[in-house]
Enzyme design. Sequence first.
Site, PDB file in Angstrom:
ATOM      1  N   LYS A  29      -3.946   3.341   2.316  1.00 24.78           N
ATOM      2  CA  LYS A  29      -5.090   2.603   1.769  1.00 24.78           C
ATOM      3  C   LYS A  29      -6.172   3.560   1.290  1.00 24.78           C
ATOM      4  O   LYS A  29      -6.814   3.337   0.263  1.00 24.78           O
ATOM      5  CB  LYS A  29      -5.642   1.644   2.830  1.00 24.78           C
ATOM      6  CG  LYS A  29      -4.649   0.532   3.183  1.00 24.78           C
ATOM      7  CD  LYS A  29      -5.025  -0.173   4.470  1.00 24.78           C
ATOM      8  CE  LYS A  29      -4.035  -1.275   4.811  1.00 24.78           C
ATOM      9  NZ  LYS A  29      -4.172  -1.767   6.187  1.00 24.78           N
ATOM     10  N   ASP A  54      -0.550   3.852   7.618  1.00 20.40           N
ATOM     11  CA  ASP A  54      -0.998   2.694   6.837  1.00 20.40           C
ATOM     12  C   ASP A  54      -2.451   2.872   6.340  1.00 20.40           C
ATOM     13  O   ASP A  54      -2.705   2.729   5.143  1.00 20.40           O
ATOM     14  CB  ASP A  54      -0.829   1.423   7.683  1.00 20.40           C
ATOM     15  CG  ASP A  54      -1.386   0.207   7.003  1.00 20.40           C
ATOM     16  OD1 ASP A  54      -0.683  -0.402   6.202  1.00 20.40           O
ATOM     17  OD2 ASP A  54      -2.561  -0.133   7.270  1.00 20.40           O
ATOM     18  N   LYS A  83       0.814  -1.234   0.000  1.00 22.78           N
ATOM     19  CA  LYS A  83       0.000   0.000   0.000  1.00 22.78           C
ATOM     20  C   LYS A  83       0.839   1.273   0.000  1.00 22.78           C
ATOM     21  O   LYS A  83       0.490   2.265  -0.631  1.00 22.78           O
ATOM     22  CB  LYS A  83      -1.006   0.009   1.162  1.00 22.78           C
ATOM     23  CG  LYS A  83      -0.427  -0.324   2.535  1.00 22.78           C
ATOM     24  CD  LYS A  83      -0.694  -1.761   2.930  1.00 22.78           C
ATOM     25  CE  LYS A  83       0.317  -2.200   3.959  1.00 22.78           C
ATOM     26  NZ  LYS A  83      -0.171  -3.046   4.983  1.00 22.78           N
TER      27      LYS A  83
HETATM   28  N1  HSE Z   1      -0.484  -3.438   9.151  1.00 23.47           N
HETATM   29  C1  HSE Z   1      -1.638  -3.602   8.344  1.00 23.47           C
HETATM   30  C2  HSE Z   1      -2.854  -3.570   9.233  1.00 23.47           C
HETATM   31  C3  HSE Z   1      -1.561  -4.898   7.607  1.00 23.47           C
HETATM   32  O1  HSE Z   1      -2.695  -3.751  10.444  1.00 23.47           O
HETATM   33  O2  HSE Z   1      -3.962  -3.346   8.746  1.00 23.47           O
HETATM   34  C4  HSE Z   1      -2.614  -5.061   6.558  1.00 23.47           C
HETATM   35  O3  HSE Z   1      -2.543  -4.084   5.568  1.00 23.47           O
END
Ligand code: HSE
Length: 412
Positions: free
Chosen positions: A198, A194, A98
Amino acid sequence: MSKKNLKLGLFGFGCVGQGLYHVLHETHGVKAEIKKICVKHHNKTRPISESFFTFNKEEILNDPEIDVVVELIDDAKAAFEIVKTALEHGKAVVTANKKMLAEHLEEIYDLQRKHGKPVLYEGSVCGSIPILRNLEEYYDNDLINSIEGIFNGSTNYILTKVFEEKKSYSDALKKAQELGFAESDPSLDVQGYDPKYKLVIAIAHTFGVFVKPEEVINIGIDRISDLDLKFARDNGYFIKLIARAFKADGKIYGFVAPQFIEAVNPLASVRNEFNAVQVQGAFAEKQLFIGKGAGSYPTGSAVLSDISALTYDYAYEYKKLLQGDNHEFSNALLVDVFVSFELGTNITIQDFAKFESGYAAQGKQYMVGQVSLSKLQQWSALEGVGIILAPNSSFVALDSASTDLVEELKSA
Ligand code: HSE
């Protein structure tokens, strides 16, 4: 592509790579086999035959028999080079990276067009939830008003354990790492990077806009205090890290921040490493997808689904982008927040567009009211400042002519 049996060259054999290996061998319908796996570390014991492995990426990238490069490594920079070279060498690509995608999405779009080969990345957004192909195919129109939800499994796992089981934040994070949910640098999870990556990917497929990750504000869960948890419990709220993007006055707004969530909100019951994506369309109204957002097999299954899609020549068409609406991305938004900070921090009532209430407790100051996103971004850089969106926060466009409340976009 439409070949009988796709030959795969795999980069990375960590949590997701091993998950893919497992689901591929348990699933009989997908005509694909792994030919080679390129890994970095020489002295690691691996659970499958050594003959699969190479340390030389050219063995995959220059192998004319390999149709598909499956990129599942950690390093976003190296991953982009692999994807680029694979496309130049006429190979299709599947990736779940991502960060790499969010940072290079527009270039990857151009490279796909230039080389006539697809890049699929369903596993990059919310693990096993099939959201990207749904955005492309099912929601094949411009009537989506918003997309929002829980886009990070680790933080949802941590919040669940801290909130329901009264585990300490550090123990819950450690467990999320042990279970393979967290990034190797877990600050990407807990500081909201993160889910932001996304969201950036989802925005391209929802609204046809390429946004740079640095344009999107992310506030994490790492500043949530015991007092915030107590406040939530006392008021019947949960706390969730919410990623959201919506369209208002022809502009696209998007950000990531923790939010108090009422118990009646369906997102309240999304626990542990589960993710949720709520799409709101003009006619279909709200639809909620829930599924495991992290972990070896759930993410491996999303990667396998992309490999399967390649066997019938699937490629993203980037339909919203081709509609040519050219929406501008904006952060000029007021939101309702609870802010907590140490006495003496430079935050005052005057910073609020609308101040609602404030009090001091246990050496901390609390203020509630309406604040601009840019102010929140400044505050999030200050030591010890906690920021949580109010339940059902309203969103007021700062630069719209009317500055009307975007009532129907009230959160979740
Ligand atoms: N580190 C990410 C999460 C992994 O905890 O969602 C999946 O993309």
